[in-house]
Structure formats: C-alpha cells, structure tokens
Write an enzyme that holds these catalytic residues in place. Structure first.
Site, PDB file in Angstrom:
ATOM      1  N   ALA A 335      31.206  -5.239  48.325  1.00 21.05           N
ATOM      2  CA  ALA A 335      30.132  -4.923  47.380  1.00 21.05           C
ATOM      3  C   ALA A 335      29.473  -3.627  47.824  1.00 21.05           C
ATOM      4  O   ALA A 335      29.652  -3.169  48.954  1.00 21.05           O
ATOM      5  CB  ALA A 335      29.107  -6.055  47.331  1.00 21.05           C
ATOM      6  N   GLU A 337      25.564  -1.501  47.415  1.00 26.18           N
ATOM      7  CA  GLU A 337      24.169  -1.790  47.092  1.00 26.18           C
ATOM      8  C   GLU A 337      23.477  -0.759  46.222  1.00 26.18           C
ATOM      9  O   GLU A 337      22.244  -0.639  46.264  1.00 26.18           O
ATOM     10  CB  GLU A 337      23.382  -1.923  48.396  1.00 26.18           C
ATOM     11  CG  GLU A 337      23.288  -0.640  49.241  1.00 26.18           C
ATOM     12  CD  GLU A 337      24.364  -0.517  50.292  1.00 26.18           C
ATOM     13  OE1 GLU A 337      24.194   0.273  51.230  1.00 26.18           O
ATOM     14  OE2 GLU A 337      25.387  -1.222  50.179  1.00 26.18           O
ATOM     15  N   GLU A 371      23.554  -7.683  49.764  1.00 25.57           N
ATOM     16  CA  GLU A 371      23.301  -6.511  48.926  1.00 25.57           C
ATOM     17  C   GLU A 371      21.849  -6.446  48.459  1.00 25.57           C
ATOM     18  O   GLU A 371      21.281  -5.355  48.340  1.00 25.57           O
ATOM     19  CB  GLU A 371      24.247  -6.505  47.730  1.00 25.57           C
ATOM     20  CG  GLU A 371      25.717  -6.491  48.090  1.00 25.57           C
ATOM     21  CD  GLU A 371      26.088  -5.396  49.080  1.00 25.57           C
ATOM     22  OE1 GLU A 371      25.541  -4.278  48.995  1.00 25.57           O
ATOM     23  OE2 GLU A 371      26.919  -5.672  49.968  1.00 25.57           O
ATOM     24  N   HIS A 374      19.713  -4.944  51.045  1.00 22.63           N
ATOM     25  CA  HIS A 374      19.843  -3.485  51.079  1.00 22.63           C
ATOM     26  C   HIS A 374      18.847  -2.783  50.155  1.00 22.63           C
ATOM     27  O   HIS A 374      18.568  -1.591  50.351  1.00 22.63           O
ATOM     28  CB  HIS A 374      21.255  -3.080  50.657  1.00 22.63           C
ATOM     29  CG  HIS A 374      22.239  -3.018  51.782  1.00 22.63           C
ATOM     30  ND1 HIS A 374      21.992  -2.382  52.977  1.00 22.63           N
ATOM     31  CD2 HIS A 374      23.503  -3.507  51.877  1.00 22.63           C
ATOM     32  CE1 HIS A 374      23.049  -2.483  53.763  1.00 22.63           C
ATOM     33  NE2 HIS A 374      23.979  -3.171  53.123  1.00 22.63           N
ATOM     34  N   GLU A 393      23.285  -1.756  57.695  1.00 27.41           N
ATOM     35  CA  GLU A 393      24.256  -2.851  57.607  1.00 27.41           C
ATOM     36  C   GLU A 393      23.943  -4.005  58.559  1.00 27.41           C
ATOM     37  O   GLU A 393      24.133  -5.173  58.208  1.00 27.41           O
ATOM     38  CB  GLU A 393      25.665  -2.313  57.867  1.00 27.41           C
ATOM     39  CG  GLU A 393      26.119  -1.244  56.870  1.00 27.41           C
ATOM     40  CD  GLU A 393      26.149  -1.750  55.438  1.00 27.41           C
ATOM     41  OE1 GLU A 393      26.028  -2.967  55.208  1.00 27.41           O
ATOM     42  OE2 GLU A 393      26.295  -0.908  54.532  1.00 27.41           O
TER      43      GLU A 393
END
Length: 943
Positions: A335, A337, A371, A374, A393
């Site tokens: 994925a 973000e 995500e 983020h 991360e």
C-alpha cells in the site's frame, strides 16, 4: 508505504551527510523572510572550470553536479494539469510552479525522468500580475541524476517569487512507478485500463517535473481531464467538473495541504465505491473495480474505526475532509499512504467472507492501520531525508500494534507483534545488516532503505522504548513531536527530544513546572539520569547495526551479565568473529527480568560490556526480556537453560505466554549461531505437547517444520523421516483435535491452518484424505462449494497434486474475482512436484496476463521453498536476470524478494558460490539471505 508479497504476508520502502534544513517562509508586508538551517553562497552561476560539471544530453555543460537539488529555489505551489489517454496509453500535461528564490542564480534545477519537455517559460511575480507573457527558458537534461536545468536569461533576484511554466508529455508506464497503466478483467471477460500513480520514494519526477525531495514541501492544485465513462480521484475533494468539447470532462480538485511530492496522487478509472463518515465529519470511501465492490465493506468499517482512534490518540484531527482508499489491480508495494488517496494492492484492502481467512482479515486490518498512521507519521510530519525513513515506516509499523489492539482486540495482534521483531532479527543478526539510519543518496540506495530494518526493527525499538518509558509518557512525547513539526520535516534527534521532554502545554502548572507524570519522575529518571537521556540510549540502537546478545550466568544470588553482538553465519571459532565483536558495538539495553520466586518485573539498564546484579533471594531460574518487549537475544550459561526447560516441563504456566514464545525463539536462534546444540532446543520443544497457547505452539512448530524442510530439500531422508515421526508422534493429539471449519478465535484459526497444513505436508493420511474429499466436492460443484476459508489453501494444495486438479485450479485462478482466493490457488499450484507445471507458472508470471507480474516474485519464492522447485527457480533467475531487470528496477522490493526467495534455502558452500556473481550488483544488505544459509549449514549439532 507497506510492502507485501502476493502469497506471503511478509512486511516489506541514510544519515550524516548533508541535512538540508527546512525553510521558514513568512510573508511580512511586501518582504519575504527566509530562515534556513544552513548557509548558501551569495549566488549560483556557471563556474569557470568546465570540467567541474557533467555534460547534458545535448553536449552542453550541465550547471549542477550534485545528486541533491540546490536549495536556492524553493517551490511554494504547483498548478498541475494532466490529461491521460487510456486508448493511446500516454498523457499530456502542464504545470505552473510558484517558487521563491533565496539567492541569486542563473538556473533552476528540478527532477525529471523520462518526460518530454515541450516548452518552459518563466514569469516574475510582476509579469504575472500584469499578465505579461513568460520568457522562454532553455532546458538541459542530465538523465544520470534524473535532473533538468532551466537556464534563465537574467539572474533571478533573491527574496522574490517567480512562476515556472512547463509543458510536457510521456507514455504511461508499463511498470509500477510514476504515472502508469493498470488493467483488470471484468466478470464478463473484458479487459479494462486505468491510470494510477505511485511516487514513493523518487518517482514523482516520472509524472511531472518537480523538486522531488521530501524537504521541498508545497501545495498542489490539480486538474485531471478524462472521458465521461471514467472518474478521476486525487488527494483532495473535487471542487467542480467542467464539460469540454468532444465529450471530455475536466475535474478540478481543492488545493492540498503543504506536503512532499512523493505523497501526490491521481487516478483515472471506472471504479465504484462505498462510503461512510467519521464522528468528526471525514468522508471515508473505499474504491474497487465494479465486480469487487462487495468486498469493500470490511475495509470501510475498519477505516472508520481506525481513523477515529488515531484522531483521539494523537490529539490531532485528520486535516482533510475526505479519505479515499482504493484497491489497484497492479501495484508493487502492499500500500502507499498518499495523503487523502491511499492506494493498496487488492489483497491488502479487499475482504471476501467466502475466501478470506482469519490471517487475511488480520493482514487487511494491519495494512489499513499502517497507512492511516502515515497520515500523521510521514504526511503531517515527514523525515528530512530518506536516511531517516524509519521515522515514517517504523512508527507506522509500531502504530499497527497500538491501533489494532485498541479497535479490534479480538484479533489479538498484541501476540502477533512478536513475529514483527522475530522476522527482522534473522536479518539483523548478519554481518551484512545495516543501521536503522544510514546514508542513502542515489534512487537505488534510497529504495534499499525500505526494508525490514526500517519497518520492523524501527517498530521494535519503539515498542521497547514505550515499555521502558511507560505508555503515558511515550504517547505524550509523540503527540508533542507531531504538533511541533506539523507540516514540517524532522530527524532522529527531534523525536528523542520530544520523548525526553514530553510535557504538553496543558501539563504545566502556573509556576512553569510539569507535574504530569510523577511516577515517571521518581522511577524512570533514576535510570535515565536527571535529563532523561533518551537520545543517548536510542542512538545506540539507530546508529549501529545488529542486535545485542545478553549472556547471563547465575551464581547463587548473583547474576553476571555480559553483552556482545549476536551474529549468525560467523561462529565463535571463526577467525573473524572476534574482530566483528571488538568494533564499536555497545548498546544501552533496558533490561527486564523475572524470577521463579516473584512475579515482580525488575528493570536495569546495561550500559557497559559487563555488569553484576544481586538478587534479593535465592531463585531456581531467572528469565530476562519479560514479554519479549526488548530487542535482544538472551543466552543462559551454566545450568540456566536446563532450569528453564525443567520449569516448562513441570508447569509451563508459571512463565508468561509471551515469555514461552521468546524462549523458543531465542533457543533456536542460538542453535543457528552455534551457541547451543540442537538437542537443547528439542528438549525445550518437548513440553509443547502440553502447551495451550497458540502463539507458543506455532513458534515451536515453525522451527521444527523449518528443520524438516531443510533436510527434505537436501534429500537427507533418514533425518527428515525421523523429524517427521517426531512431529506426528508428539503433535498428533493436537492435530487430531482440529476441525475443518472457521470456528474459534483468530489464534485458534491460525493454529488450525498451520497444523493441518503441516499434517498434509507430512502426508498424514487422515489429513490428505479429508482435504482430497473436500477438493473433489468443490470440483464437482464447479467451484461453487464454500470450503472453510482457514483450510482453503490446504485443500487446494492437496488437490493440485493431480494433473486434473492442477489444471482445474489454473482455470479457476483466471476466473476468480477474489484476490484472496487467487493467492491461495497460486500457492497451491506452486506445490506441484512436476517441473513442467512449475515452469508454466513462471512463464505465465513473466508474461503478466493470467498471473500478474506483481505476483512473480512471490511465485518464485513459493516454488523455491519446495525440493522440486528450488533449483528450478534459481536456474530461472540466473538465466533470465537481464529480463527481470527490465521488469523491475534493481533497487526494487521485487528484485530483493526474488533474490532472497530463491537463495534463502541454500545450505552448502557450493550453492553459495553459485550466487557470487550477484555480489557486484546486489548491495551488501541483500546478501543477508546468502549469509543466513551459513547459519543453516549442517553442523554436527543438527544431526
């Protein structure tokens, strides 16, 4: 970003060189104040030395020789127009960038890659005000640095704004980077095309010329032209749609908040969505291809819950009015973000109740949590440079633990988080590992930073620090960090500073003293010293590579402690072992321990190579690293291991469930490092026949299964048969208790999947018979029978062993509308013992139509795990290396996974020698899988 593989739910996106400081831009009447953390020359112009600069594509001197952009021109705002043509598979675009000049210069340097610049002009602010035409700019290109230079006719004046207008065009990409095409098949068999972006870390420059570095934050106003059969999505809500001649439509989107280029996103597709609103009024929508809309409901429910949780936890509202999550058919990472428009692999967002298992549900929830975290860590506050990508991360990975535990406690992710740390320890214990924060300058070096060290180790040291500081202080510290650096950039030291002094404004009394956490003041400061030296402790974890080994020896009521670097692949008897130990490796380790005589958790910081602790009373055993919250391995010398094994066999429940998992993990790691014999580890697993904790059972079984498959791959039949009998003898009762259903807790269900898979792998007759029976019924129903999702992969794998079953599964793979089911089918197909079938799968993956190219790395990994597929997969990689590099960039996650997946099970020096040709092209970190096989090599203790 969340990295993923198609069939394996693994978690996949430098330092003391130049940190380019952020600019504080403030308009004060007609003047603009530029505050910088660094000084710059009074002007930028061509040097008299022609040899100092590289040569542009037209043969002229290119006026900039650095990989990093100069800081004399700062972008403030982009007006971006994009018109993709989904028939001719190209796009035309234009942009107008408002910039601020800090020092006189004769050129503007931007990033641009594979874009055809058709026109470039410059307007001063005065020209723009009076609508004067822009001055033509000469454009030079230097592809080696992915840069263009705009040469201005007159020096730009400091402290003034200018407007750079650029027209450009390009083909939509065939890969997974920049602005690229993706395809999907409808239920009716029609292939449809969409255009999608993926920019992290350095691919925005493939979609539009820009200042493509995280420090250059700006606002973006985006317009997308499209056909009426499509929709357009971007970071912000749509403001209006204009109808144009020829039936085209142009969507205008709100101007974004201030953000880095890698977070820009736009998509043109024909997807459908489901939507809902959070309690704070944010509209959340989940988009998927029309035939998969019914698989979006769980993601919507989870996103709403998680977004509301984060707003409360961070004490900062999500700053946009909408949040879209979209499942992309072709997508490299798990994925991405993008602020307000998060892109996902279908397997990371869609949940099909008929084919998605308990582990699939946990995976989807985790990736959504990652995500959404983020949107604060990474988007609101961004690292200054990619050397500190772990600040994005590692925090997002850590917040999975906090958020999923709070919103979906029934998923019991707290127990699963141990695997996050165990996964990276395997890599971090190799000499080829790297520090969490290290220099990275080129796009390939930057891409390499997106690995387990940034993600998993970053999350694990944050969890260790939280356990040490306490949850309340840790939470206050990260809230302070987010609020202080909102819409700005930060570095390591900024985080440590916030965590050292985590008093918020509301915590201060009228006298200016923070009394928010008296418990912290009395307890923790005794450890950390008067100024709470979080930085001093944590830099030992971020600036040096590796993981510490704590060696404990009990002598009556005295504990002798020693720390050293834990190494796999280099043994104590090897000549280089001492040299590797005697380098700078010293950690400040926040130790925790418990004893047989007390449930109290004791704490101690080990700052030196050796230390001694006195126990208040005599105890039969001591267990360090309570609940495995610390990032270190523990070795008990003398009778330490024997005492713990005795306790496990007498009454294992006197040790905490996570402590039992940690003991199993550490004992097998020490076997791999040559510090213990295998029989000691097997002695520990003997108690597992009485274990009721699923995580502990799974940990023990995973190592036993690992040894079995290692022997099986090497065709050492006597050892593999002995291990097979051992496994079936001691675990038959728990295997036989498993039902072929989806009942029970998440851990019950994951244990069921693992045990039945193991039983069928070992050719346990009742397992094979039941799976074959279910597969026959499924085939007879033309694939309409609903098999329990937790055993679906097992049933398919047994069915794939016949030619008819394998062929039918391949047909169903192509027809399935569920990515979760396709994952299970593809895994099953890869278990065939017929090499011609495995070769066909690889050919289909290279072709990219039936099996998408994004699944090729995971497919090769799965094939290489099997005795019949290991050499086949490795030969394919060697023979098709050039073709693979055309599909995937050298620094990409896919290439790393292909290399690690096809070499991970090498267990002889001859096999390692075959891989040496990769050394010049694969950075040292990627040699980890080569080195780890040294630790797996057959030593006498394994036999």
């Amino acid at each position: 970003m969340f990295h993923s593989s198609a069939m394996v739910n693994s978690h996949r996106k430098p330092m003391f060189n130049i940190h380019r400081g952020f600019y504080c831009l403030a308009a004060i009447l007609p003047q603009i104040c530029i505050c910088s953390q660094f000084s710059v020359p009074s002007s930028y112009h061509f040097t008299e030395d022609p040899g100092a600069f590289p040569v542009a594509t037209n043969g002229e001197r290119f006026p900039w020789q650095e990989l990093r952009l100069p800081s004399v021109v700062i972008p403030l705002h982009y007006d971006l127009f994009v018109h993709p043509n989904l028939t001719s598979l190209d796009f035309v675009a234009s942009e107008k960038i408002e910039v601020l000049v800090s020092n006189a210069t004769q050129f503007i340097i931007l990033h641009s890659k594979d874009l055809e610049i058709t026109n470039a002009t410059l307007q001063s602010e005065e020209d723009s005000r009076y609508m004067e035409p822009g001055k033509e700019l000469k454009v030079l290109s230097y592809p080696a640095h992915e840069q263009i230079a705009l040469l201005v006719p007159e020096k730009l004046t400091p402290h003034l704004k200018y407007y750079v207008a650029i027209d450009f065009q390009a083909k939509l990409g065939d890969g997974f980077e920049g602005f690229y095409k993706s395809t999907y098949r409808t239920l009716g068999g029609e292939t449809r095309i969409l255009a999608v972006t993926d920019f992290e870390p350095t691919q925005a420059r493939m979609a539009f010329p820009c200042f493509d570095e995280p420090l250059f934050k700006a606002n973006f106003s985006i317009k997308i032209r499209r056909e009426s059969r499509h929709i357009a999505l971007s970071n912000m809500p749509k403001v209006k749609t204009i109808e144009l001649e020829g039936g085209l439509l142009e969507d205008h989107f709100e101007t974004t908040v201030k953000m880095s280029t890698y977070l820009v996103a736009y998509i043109v597709c024909d997807f459908h969505s489901v939507s809902g609103f959070t309690s704070s009024g944010v509209k959340v929508s989940i988009y998927a291809s029309p035939d998969k809309r019914n698989q979006t409901h769980y993601a919507l429910q989870a996103s709403l819950k998680l977004l509301e949780f984060y707003e409360k936890y961070f004490d900062i509202y999500y700053p946009l009015s909408k949040l879209d999550l979209i499942a992309i058919p072709d997508f490299a990472p798990g994925a991405m973000e993008n602020w307000g428009l998060i892109t996902y692999r279908e397997t990371s967002l869609l949940f099909d109740p008929k084919t998605s298992s308990a582990s699939d549900k946990l995976w989807v929830t985790r990736v959504i949590a990652h995500e959404l975290a983020h949107q604060w860590f990474g988007n609101l506050v961004t690292m200054e440079w990619w050397n500190d990508i772990w600040l994005n991360e590692g925090f997002a990975k850590y917040m999975e633990l906090i958020a999923v535990n709070a919103t979906y406690p029934e998923l019991q992710f707290d127990d699963y988080f141990l695997n996050v740390c165990f996964e990276v320890i395997t890599k971090d214990s190799l000499n080829s590992s790297r520090p969490i924060s290290k220099p990275a300058e080129t796009p390939t070096q930057i891409q390499e930073m997106f690995d387990e060290v940034s993600y998993n180790k970053g999350a694990c040291i944050l969890n260790m620090l939280k356990d040490f500081l306490g949850e309340e202080k840790f939470q206050k510290g990260i809230i302070q960090y987010l609020k202080k650096f909102s819409y700005r950039n930060a570095k390591n030291d900024d985080l440590w500073s916030s965590l050292s002094n985590s008093c918020l404004e509301s915590d201060f009394t009228s006298g200016g003293v923070c009394h928010s956490d008296p418990k912290m003041t009395s307890n923790m400061l005794a450890f950390l010293g008067e100024n709470a030296e979080v930085k001093e402790m944590m830099t030992t974890w971020t600036l040096q590579k590796g993981i510490p080994l704590l060696v404990v020896k009990q002598d009556g009521c005295s504990l002798r402690l020693q720390q050293e670097r834990f190494l796999q692949g280099v043994f104590q008897e090897d000549p280089e072992w001492r040299a590797l130990q005697e380098r700078w490796y010293l950690w400040h380790i926040p130790l925790t321990y418990s004893t047989s005589s007390s449930n109290v958790i004791h704490r101690h910081i080990l700052k030196s190579k050796t230390d001694t602790l006195d126990l208040p009373e005599k105890t039969s055993w001591v267990k360090f690293n309570v609940d495995s919250n610390g990032y270190y391995i523990v070795h008990y010398e003398g009778h330490g291991w024997d005492q713990l094994i005795t306790q496990l066999n007498q009454n294992h429940t006197l040790l905490r469930p996570k402590d039992r998992v940690g003991l199993i993990h550490d004992v097998f790691q020490l076997v791999g490092a040559g510090r213990l014999t295998l029989d000691k580890a097997l002695d520990m697993t003997y108690y597992l026949q009485h274990e009721t904790s699923s995580p502990a059972l799974l940990e023990g079984l995973s190592y036993l299964e690992l040894f079995y498959h290692m022997m099986d791959r090497r065709n050492i039949s006597d050892i593999s048969e002995n291990l097979k009998r051992y496994l079936l003898q001691y675990f038959k009762p728990v295997i036989d208790r498993q039902s072929w259903s989806d009942e029970g807790s998440v851990w019950d269900r994951m244990l069921r999947s693992a045990l039945l898979k193991l039983a069928c792998d070992l050719n346990h007759a009742p397992c094979i018979q039941k799976a074959a029976e279910l597969f026959s019924q499924w085939m007879e129903s033309s694939g309409k029978l609903n098999i329990p999702t937790d055993v679906l992969k097992i049933v398919y794998s047994v069915g794939a062993q016949t030619t008819a079953g394998w062929n039918y599964l391949l047909e169903q793979y192509e027809l399935s509308m569920s990515s979760a089911e396709q994952n299970k089918i593809l895994y099953a197909l890869s278990t065939s013992k017929h090499q011609e079938k495995l070769l066909k799968l690889i050919e289909l993956g290279m072709e990219g139509k039936v099996i998408k190219t994004q699944n090729l790395a995971a497919l090769l990994h799965a094939i290489a795990r099997r005795p019949k597929g290991q050499q086949l997969a490795w030969d394919f990689v060697r023979e098709n290396w050039t073709h693979l590099l055309k599909k995937f960039d050298l620094g990409s996650y896919d290439i790393r996974m292909i290399i690690s997946g096809t070499t991970a099970h090498f267990s002889s020096k001859d096999k390692l020698q075959e891989a040496q040709w990769l050394t010049p092209v694969i950075p040292p970190l990627w040699e980890a899988k080569f080195e780890i096989s040294l630790a797996n090599m057959v030593k006498p203790c394994l036999y």
